[in-house]
Design an enzyme around this catalytic site. Structure first.
Site, PDB file in Angstrom:
ATOM      1  N   CYS A  94       0.825  -1.210   0.000  1.00  0.00           N
ATOM      2  CA  CYS A  94       0.000   0.000   0.000  1.00  0.00           C
ATOM      3  C   CYS A  94       0.858   1.258   0.000  1.00  0.00           C
ATOM      4  O   CYS A  94       0.676   2.147  -0.834  1.00  0.00           O
ATOM      5  CB  CYS A  94      -0.927  -0.036   1.218  1.00  0.00           C
ATOM      6  N   LYS A 102      -0.421   5.454  -5.944  1.00  0.00           N
ATOM      7  CA  LYS A 102      -1.555   5.495  -6.898  1.00  0.00           C
ATOM      8  C   LYS A 102      -2.416   6.735  -6.666  1.00  0.00           C
ATOM      9  O   LYS A 102      -2.737   7.473  -7.593  1.00  0.00           O
ATOM     10  CB  LYS A 102      -2.353   4.205  -6.749  1.00  0.00           C
ATOM     11  N   GLY A 364      -4.834 -10.284   5.562  1.00  0.00           N
ATOM     12  CA  GLY A 364      -4.516  -9.476   4.376  1.00  0.00           C
ATOM     13  C   GLY A 364      -4.716 -10.207   3.065  1.00  0.00           C
ATOM     14  O   GLY A 364      -5.510 -11.146   2.954  1.00  0.00           O
TER      15      GLY A 364
HETATM   16  P1  FAD Z   1       1.395  -6.210   1.889  1.00  0.00           P
HETATM   17  O1  FAD Z   1       1.058  -4.812   2.172  1.00  0.00           O
HETATM   18  O2  FAD Z   1       1.642  -6.597   0.477  1.00  0.00           O
HETATM   19  O3  FAD Z   1       2.673  -6.541   2.783  1.00  0.00           O
HETATM   20  C1  FAD Z   1       3.333  -7.767   2.733  1.00  0.00           C
HETATM   21  C2  FAD Z   1       4.794  -7.550   3.062  1.00  0.00           C
HETATM   22  O4  FAD Z   1       5.401  -8.806   3.346  1.00  0.00           O
HETATM   23  C3  FAD Z   1       5.574  -6.961   1.894  1.00  0.00           C
HETATM   24  O5  FAD Z   1       6.426  -5.940   2.339  1.00  0.00           O
HETATM   25  C4  FAD Z   1       6.382  -8.147   1.372  1.00  0.00           C
HETATM   26  O6  FAD Z   1       7.545  -7.761   0.715  1.00  0.00           O
HETATM   27  C5  FAD Z   1       6.656  -8.879   2.671  1.00  0.00           C
HETATM   28  N1  FAD Z   1       6.971 -10.306   2.510  1.00  0.00           N
HETATM   29  C6  FAD Z   1       6.433 -11.165   1.634  1.00  0.00           C
HETATM   30  N2  FAD Z   1       6.935 -12.412   1.835  1.00  0.00           N
HETATM   31  C7  FAD Z   1       7.800 -12.298   2.872  1.00  0.00           C
HETATM   32  C8  FAD Z   1       8.627 -13.236   3.568  1.00  0.00           C
HETATM   33  N3  FAD Z   1       8.625 -14.542   3.241  1.00  0.00           N
HETATM   34  N4  FAD Z   1       9.403 -12.782   4.580  1.00  0.00           N
HETATM   35  C9  FAD Z   1       9.404 -11.465   4.933  1.00  0.00           C
HETATM   36  N5  FAD Z   1       8.638 -10.554   4.308  1.00  0.00           N
HETATM   37  C10 FAD Z   1       7.833 -10.965   3.299  1.00  0.00           C
HETATM   38  N6  FAD Z   1      -6.013  -1.095  -1.272  1.00  0.00           N
HETATM   39  C11 FAD Z   1      -6.859  -0.149  -0.812  1.00  0.00           C
HETATM   40  O7  FAD Z   1      -7.482  -0.340   0.225  1.00  0.00           O
HETATM   41  N7  FAD Z   1      -7.038   1.027  -1.478  1.00  0.00           N
HETATM   42  C12 FAD Z   1      -6.374   1.308  -2.612  1.00  0.00           C
HETATM   43  O8  FAD Z   1      -6.557   2.377  -3.179  1.00  0.00           O
HETATM   44  C13 FAD Z   1      -5.475   0.341  -3.112  1.00  0.00           C
HETATM   45  N8  FAD Z   1      -4.767   0.588  -4.228  1.00  0.00           N
HETATM   46  C14 FAD Z   1      -3.856  -0.320  -4.662  1.00  0.00           C
HETATM   47  C15 FAD Z   1      -3.121  -0.018  -5.798  1.00  0.00           C
HETATM   48  C16 FAD Z   1      -2.185  -0.901  -6.267  1.00  0.00           C
HETATM   49  C17 FAD Z   1      -1.384  -0.541  -7.487  1.00  0.00           C
HETATM   50  C18 FAD Z   1      -1.968  -2.131  -5.576  1.00  0.00           C
HETATM   51  C19 FAD Z   1      -0.931  -3.093  -6.064  1.00  0.00           C
HETATM   52  C20 FAD Z   1      -2.698  -2.442  -4.456  1.00  0.00           C
HETATM   53  C21 FAD Z   1      -3.658  -1.544  -3.986  1.00  0.00           C
HETATM   54  N9  FAD Z   1      -4.428  -1.810  -2.858  1.00  0.00           N
HETATM   55  C22 FAD Z   1      -5.317  -0.881  -2.404  1.00  0.00           C
HETATM   56  C23 FAD Z   1      -4.322  -3.095  -2.151  1.00  0.00           C
HETATM   57  C24 FAD Z   1      -3.444  -2.984  -0.888  1.00  0.00           C
HETATM   58  O9  FAD Z   1      -2.185  -2.462  -1.230  1.00  0.00           O
HETATM   59  C25 FAD Z   1      -3.298  -4.365  -0.270  1.00  0.00           C
HETATM   60  O10 FAD Z   1      -4.578  -4.897  -0.033  1.00  0.00           O
HETATM   61  C26 FAD Z   1      -2.553  -4.337   1.054  1.00  0.00           C
HETATM   62  O11 FAD Z   1      -1.282  -3.763   0.909  1.00  0.00           O
HETATM   63  C27 FAD Z   1      -2.411  -5.758   1.599  1.00  0.00           C
HETATM   64  O12 FAD Z   1      -1.716  -5.739   2.807  1.00  0.00           O
HETATM   65  P2  FAD Z   1      -0.975  -7.046   3.340  1.00  0.00           P
HETATM   66  O13 FAD Z   1      -0.565  -6.740   4.740  1.00  0.00           O
HETATM   67  O14 FAD Z   1      -1.785  -8.233   3.104  1.00  0.00           O
HETATM   68  O15 FAD Z   1       0.301  -7.219   2.417  1.00  0.00           O
END
Ligand code: FAD
Ligand code: NA7
Length: 530
Positions: A94, A102, A364
């Site tokens: 994000c 974005k 997530g």
């Molecule tokens: P992430 O934020 O992806 O975090 C996961 C982290 O874990 C990353 O840093 C990754 O590198 C790390 N990781 C992965 N594997 C390992 C490992 N084995 N060991 C250590 N670290 C690891 N959502 C909205 O609500 N509004 C929006 O406007 C929106 N716009 C978006 C625009 C784009 C272009 C994209 C791609 C996504 C957008 N999203 C939006 C979605 C949002 O970004 C995600 O839903 C959110 O970031 C998910 O959070 P998360 O904690 O699941 O994973």
């Protein structure tokens, strides 16, 4: 009977008493029907209460909440560079390559439109007849903001005494994770593990895609301006990227494999498409990419086929793939911990964020069939920590989560689409209210109002419980957020119609609905104040 019911409805919390070595606490939670295997943990031997793998939206929220509640927490975060070599800091998708850059680029595109509107409102730009946008300035400003957020996030973790480990996590067994860091391997044991690894963009399996294509991982930090761009994929991310690129002055083409915005209300998706076409975005419908080649001048020749396999080519400066995201579970070696993945072979099918291994949780984007949105990951992460380390009992409600596509005329939605409501309840049980409207601020610059449309999906009977709300127009995200709270409070059409609007706003249009689709009446407005 009672004891059978209880056994089918327990979550093993495993919360350790400080002085005990092996101690299990069982907590009854209604509707939790998964059969769980009992495992106990030697609590005195573990280094942490919680190890979070993934320092993104969900992982960080859970970690910070857990330390606030007194838990000892470590967060592992590691970013594997994209095929183009793009990498970034702490904070996840994000902050670095998602919502935040974005939204900033969307804002840059809107400002371009506003400059044009401003002339009609009397603003003069004597020095700049040919106003143009500078990509490098925007890219640098966006990246500087991201770096500042990365820094603040690190400071916050330090202040909250969360141990941050910049390392790639893999499971050694169900109670041990190994972190691969620059300094070497480190082994971590914990009572609970939280998988919050998110996902990364997919590439299609065609020649040249990985070598020459870019994704949302790269676009926000692209060194040279994107130029004429082919965006492959007509989901949320594809539309948003094409929208802001066109708004910044680049020729943008979206390649659509099946339909635009699959899963969203399709009438709204058609209007979003028309609004983008009106702004000059090109669409290639029912087409699939076949290969990408690099020309001697550095441009990219894209070849694609339509649904009857006819081949087409064109030359672009950038080809951006936005064809969905892959959950990063393969790298975790889940098999070592016994964590099962869902039928898609990738995501984790958790009940109340709990995997099939009772002390291993997930939040997530890595969760199966849950909305891939930042606030969803954050909320689920916080509630989970409160259940594990506080007295919390609340579980995450994944229904009626609002979202907005910044396309750039925004589309905000919450609840059911028209098709989904009809599928669930039957056409004769559902009422659709709709209206076109005229934003006051569109009049003077004579902006196209034909795509400003809203729709309320409701039950037909009684007070007409609202099932879904859809809004296309400026600031749709801001408009829909408040109505999402109202839907949580069981909003009815009666209550909506009984709400006094704020004039002149666009959000008030929801309080003025009175035309049902079934009536066949014209949903176009007569005047601004009727
Ligand atoms: P992430 O934020 O992806 O975090 C996961 C982290 O874990 C990353 O840093 C990754 O590198 C790390 N990781 C992965 N594997 C390992 C490992 N084995 N060991 C250590 N670290 C690891 N959502 C909205 O609500 N509004 C929006 O406007 C929106 N716009 C978006 C625009 C784009 C272009 C994209 C791609 C996504 C957008 N999203 C939006 C979605 C949002 O970004 C995600 O839903 C959110 O970031 C998910 O959070 P998360 O904690 O699941 O994973
Ligand atoms: P989405 O919403 O899954 O959309 C992916 C789009 O890419 C969609 O239009 C797909 O068409 C298309 N697609 C998928 N595979 C291909 C191939 N191989 N070739 C051409 N087109 C393809 O993913 P996004 O990346 O937009 O967004 C993911 C989430 O991130 C989103 O939910 C937000 O919350 C943030 P299809 O409809 O399958 O025919």
């Amino acid at each position: 009977m009672a004891s059978v019911f209880c056994l089918r409805n327990v979550i093993f919390r495993g919360t350790c008493n400080v002085n005990s070595t092996k101690f299990l606490v069982l907590k009854s939670v209604a509707n939790h029907s998964r059969s769980l295997s009992i495992s106990s943990i030697n609590c005195n031997d573990v280094e942490f209460d919680l190890v979070v793998i993934g320092g993104g939206s969900g992982g960080l929220a859970a970690a910070k909440e857990a330390t606030t509640l007194g838990a000892k927490v470590a967060v592992l975060d590691y970013v594997t560079p994209s095929p183009l070599g793009t990498k970034w800091g702490l904070g996840g998708t994000c902050v670095n390559v998602g919502c935040i850059p974005k939204k900033l680029m969307h804002q840059a595109a809107l400002l371009g439109e506003s400059i044009q509107d401003a002339k009609s409102y009397g603003w003069q730009f004597p020095q700049a007849e040919n106003i143009r946008h500078d990509w490098e300035t925007l890219k640098d400003a966006v990246q500087a903001h991201i770096k500042s957020v990365n820094w603040v996030t690190r400071v916050e973790l330090r202040d909250k005494k969360v141990e941050y480990i910049n390392g790639l996590g893999t499971f050694v067994n169900a109670n041990t994770v190994s972190a691969t860091t620059k300094q070497g391997e480190r082994t971590l044991t914990a009572k609970y593990f939280l998988i919050a690894v998110g996902g990364r963009p997919r590439y299609p399996d065609i020649p040249g895609a990985v070598e020459y294509g870019v994704t949302s991982d790269d676009i926000f930090s692209l060194q040279k301006e994107p130029g004429r761009t082919l965006v492959v994929g007509a989901g949320y991310i594809g539309l948003e990227c094409a929208g802001f690129l066109k708004g910044l002055g680049y020729d943008a083409t979206v390649m659509v494999r099946s339909v635009v915005l699959r899963g969203f209300d399709q009438q709204m998706a058609h209007i979003v498409t028309a609004a983008m076409q009106d702004r000059g975005v090109n669409f290639l419908f029912k087409c699939k990419p076949k290969k990408i080649e690099k020309l001697d001048n550095g441009q990219l020749k894209a070849t694609w086929v339509n649904e009857v396999n006819e081949e087409f080519t064109d030359v672009f400066d950038t080809v951006l793939f936005a064809i969905g995201r892959r959950a990063l579970t393969r790298e975790l070696k889940l098999e070592n911990a016994g964590v099962k993945v869902a039928g898609d072979g990738e995501k984790i099918d958790a009940v109340n964020e709990q995997s099939n291994v009772p002390h291993i949780y997930a939040v997530g984007d890595v969760l199966y069939k849950k909305p891939e949105l930042t606030p969803v990951a954050i909320h689920a992460g916080r509630l989970l920590s409160r259940r594990l380390f506080g007295n919390g009992a609340a579980t995450m409600d994944y229904d009626n989560v609002a979202t907005t596509i910044f396309s750039p005329l925004e589309y905000g939605a919450v609840g059911l689409s028209e098709e989904e409501a009809v599928k669930r309840f039957g056409e004769d049980k559902v009422e659709i209210y709709h209206a076109y409207y005229k934003p006051t601020e569109f009049f003077i610059p004579q902006k196209n109002i034909s795509h400003c449309y809203l729709k309320v999906v409701a039950m037909r009977d009684g007070e007409q419980k609202v099932l879904g709300m859809h809004f296309i127009g400026p600031q749709a995200g801001e408009v829909i957020q408040g109505f999402a709270a109202a839907i949580k409070c069981n909003l009815t059409v009666n209550a909506l119609m009984g709400t006094v609007g704020i004039h002149p706003t666009i959000a008030e249009e929801f309080t003025r609905i009175n035309i049902t689709k079934r009536s066949g009446k014209d949903p176009n407005p007569a005047s601004c104040c009727s």
